[in-house]
Design a protein around this motif. Structure first.
Motif, mmCIF file in Angstrom:
data_model
loop_
_atom_site.group_PDB
_atom_site.id
_atom_site.type_symbol
_atom_site.label_atom_id
_atom_site.label_comp_id
_atom_site.label_asym_id
_atom_site.label_seq_id
_atom_site.Cartn_x
_atom_site.Cartn_y
_atom_site.Cartn_z
ATOM 1 N N MET A 1 49.017 17.273 54.346
ATOM 2 C CA MET A 1 47.687 16.820 53.994
ATOM 3 C C MET A 1 46.977 17.925 53.226
ATOM 4 N N ALA A 2 46.324 17.552 52.158
ATOM 5 C CA ALA A 2 45.608 18.503 51.315
ATOM 6 C C ALA A 2 44.262 18.866 51.932
ATOM 7 N N ASN A 3 43.781 20.032 51.599
ATOM 8 C CA ASN A 3 42.434 20.457 51.980
ATOM 9 C C ASN A 3 41.442 20.025 50.912
ATOM 10 N N LEU A 4 40.219 19.727 51.341
ATOM 11 C CA LEU A 4 39.115 19.513 50.416
ATOM 12 C C LEU A 4 38.267 20.771 50.472
ATOM 13 N N ILE A 5 38.149 21.450 49.331
ATOM 14 C CA ILE A 5 37.504 22.760 49.260
ATOM 15 C C ILE A 5 36.250 22.662 48.403
ATOM 16 N N TYR A 6 35.126 23.028 48.993
ATOM 17 C CA TYR A 6 33.861 23.095 48.265
ATOM 18 C C TYR A 6 33.649 24.516 47.797
ATOM 19 N N GLY A 133 32.430 14.423 57.004
ATOM 20 C CA GLY A 133 33.441 15.237 57.680
ATOM 21 C C GLY A 133 34.690 15.468 56.861
ATOM 22 N N LEU A 134 34.583 15.453 55.546
ATOM 23 C CA LEU A 134 35.746 15.573 54.670
ATOM 24 C C LEU A 134 36.057 16.993 54.224
ATOM 25 N N VAL A 135 35.070 17.883 54.230
ATOM 26 C CA VAL A 135 35.261 19.229 53.693
ATOM 27 C C VAL A 135 35.980 20.099 54.719
ATOM 28 N N ASP A 136 37.038 20.761 54.275
ATOM 29 C CA ASP A 136 37.823 21.639 55.139
ATOM 30 C C ASP A 136 37.443 23.102 54.972
ATOM 31 N N GLN A 137 37.132 23.491 53.745
ATOM 32 C CA GLN A 137 36.796 24.885 53.462
ATOM 33 C C GLN A 137 35.599 24.941 52.529
ATOM 34 N N CYS A 138 34.886 26.046 52.646
ATOM 35 C CA CYS A 138 33.711 26.290 51.819
ATOM 36 C C CYS A 138 33.861 27.689 51.224
ATOM 37 N N ASP A 157 19.911 19.497 55.456
ATOM 38 C CA ASP A 157 19.642 18.631 56.605
ATOM 39 C C ASP A 157 20.861 18.423 57.496
ATOM 40 N N GLN A 158 21.888 19.259 57.332
ATOM 41 C CA GLN A 158 23.100 19.119 58.132
ATOM 42 C C GLN A 158 23.452 20.447 58.781
ATOM 43 N N ARG A 159 23.936 20.371 59.993
ATOM 44 C CA ARG A 159 24.462 21.566 60.642
ATOM 45 C C ARG A 159 25.949 21.656 60.316
ATOM 46 N N LEU A 160 26.362 22.837 59.862
ATOM 47 C CA LEU A 160 27.767 23.090 59.567
ATOM 48 C C LEU A 160 28.218 24.281 60.393
ATOM 49 N N ASN A 161 29.243 24.102 61.181
ATOM 50 C CA ASN A 161 29.823 25.206 61.937
ATOM 51 C C ASN A 161 30.968 25.780 61.119
ATOM 52 N N LEU A 162 30.849 27.066 60.810
ATOM 53 C CA LEU A 162 31.777 27.711 59.898
ATOM 54 C C LEU A 162 32.420 28.924 60.548
ATOM 55 N N HIS A 163 33.677 29.150 60.186
ATOM 56 C CA HIS A 163 34.406 30.330 60.656
ATOM 57 C C HIS A 163 34.844 31.126 59.420
ATOM 58 N N LEU A 164 34.400 32.369 59.317
ATOM 59 C CA LEU A 164 34.741 33.208 58.175
ATOM 60 C C LEU A 164 36.224 33.552 58.205
ATOM 61 N N VAL A 165 36.932 33.239 57.104
ATOM 62 C CA VAL A 165 38.364 33.524 57.041
ATOM 63 C C VAL A 165 38.735 34.489 55.915
ATOM 64 N N ASP A 166 37.815 34.751 54.996
ATOM 65 C CA ASP A 166 38.105 35.685 53.908
ATOM 66 C C ASP A 166 36.795 36.139 53.283
ATOM 67 N N GLU A 167 36.832 37.343 52.732
ATOM 68 C CA GLU A 167 35.660 37.878 52.040
ATOM 69 C C GLU A 167 36.125 38.916 51.032
ATOM 70 N N ARG A 168 35.296 39.110 50.009
ATOM 71 C CA ARG A 168 35.576 40.147 49.023
ATOM 72 C C ARG A 168 34.274 40.541 48.342
ATOM 73 N N TYR A 176 32.155 37.260 47.716
ATOM 74 C CA TYR A 176 32.889 36.018 47.945
ATOM 75 C C TYR A 176 33.063 35.840 49.443
ATOM 76 N N LEU A 177 32.741 34.642 49.933
ATOM 77 C CA LEU A 177 32.914 34.296 51.335
ATOM 78 C C LEU A 177 33.656 32.966 51.420
ATOM 79 N N ARG A 178 34.734 32.947 52.192
ATOM 80 C CA ARG A 178 35.466 31.687 52.408
ATOM 81 C C ARG A 178 35.398 31.344 53.877
ATOM 82 N N TYR A 179 34.956 30.133 54.148
ATOM 83 C CA TYR A 179 34.799 29.646 55.511
ATOM 84 C C TYR A 179 35.674 28.424 55.755
#
Length: 183
Positions: A1-6, A133-138, A157-168, A176-179
């Motif tokens: 399954m592919a990721n949807l990345i914003y 609920g379609l976005v996998d990464q930000c 107007d939305q709560r998003l729970n994010l986990h930091l997985v990369d930064e530069r 750059y922040l990837r969640y």
């Protein structure tokens, strides 16, 4: 399954454009642009709203002398594009189809069947994808500027729970922040 990345280039105060719709402050330098190119290589399909598509269609015929820009143009041209718009009459790029409405179930099916990741561009369309609920990464590129208002990069107007997985951090001050989105 592919990721949807914003992915979004934002001001430090979280806007993709200022109150007048200007985003000239967001133009990446060569190092940031090369990094973006590497992030975009795995994307097989881009999902755009009308305004983002009208900005990005530049890459269909871009003839920039810079190697990094030529590379991005080739990446963009090789990908499929889906444009969601009820007002656009036609698309002006190859490998592009026009959909009148955003259908979360159709995007779910596309994610399930795609062998390459999907990218979503434009905060308005992304807000609908976040809500479904379609976005996998930000992926955010924070620029060292505040604009004081405009179009928010993330849905206000939305709560998003994010986990930091990369930064530069880049020498020009861009961060750059990837969640990963978490339930």
């Amino acid at each position: 399954m592919a990721n949807l990345i914003y992915s979004a280039i934002t001001s430090l105060d979280g806007f993709t454009t200022d109150r007048n719709g200007d985003f000239s402050w967001a133009a990446p330098d060569e190092e940031v642009h090369a990094f973006v190119n590497d992030l975009e290589r795995p994307v097989g399909t881009y999902l755009y709203g009308r305004r983002m598509y009208e900005t990005m269609v530049y890459w269909e015929t871009a003839s920039d002398e810079h190697t990094v820009s030529r590379d991005y143009a080739a990446i963009w041209q090789a990908a499929d594009k889906i444009v969601y718009s009820s007002t656009l009459d036609a698309v002006a790029s190859a490998r592009t189809r026009l959909e009148r409405t955003f259908d979360p179930d159709a995007v779910r099916r596309l994610k399930s069947s795609a062998d390459r990741d999907l990218g979503i561009g434009g905060p308005t369309l992304a807000a609908a994808a976040f809500a479904a609920g379609l976005v996998d990464q930000c992926q955010l590129f924070l620029n060292p500027v505040t604009v004081g208002g405009g179009t928010p990069a993330l849905p206000p107007d939305q709560r998003l729970n994010l986990h930091l997985v990369d930064e530069r951090r880049f020498p020009n001050g861009v961060v750059y922040l990837r969640y990963q989105l978490v339930d």
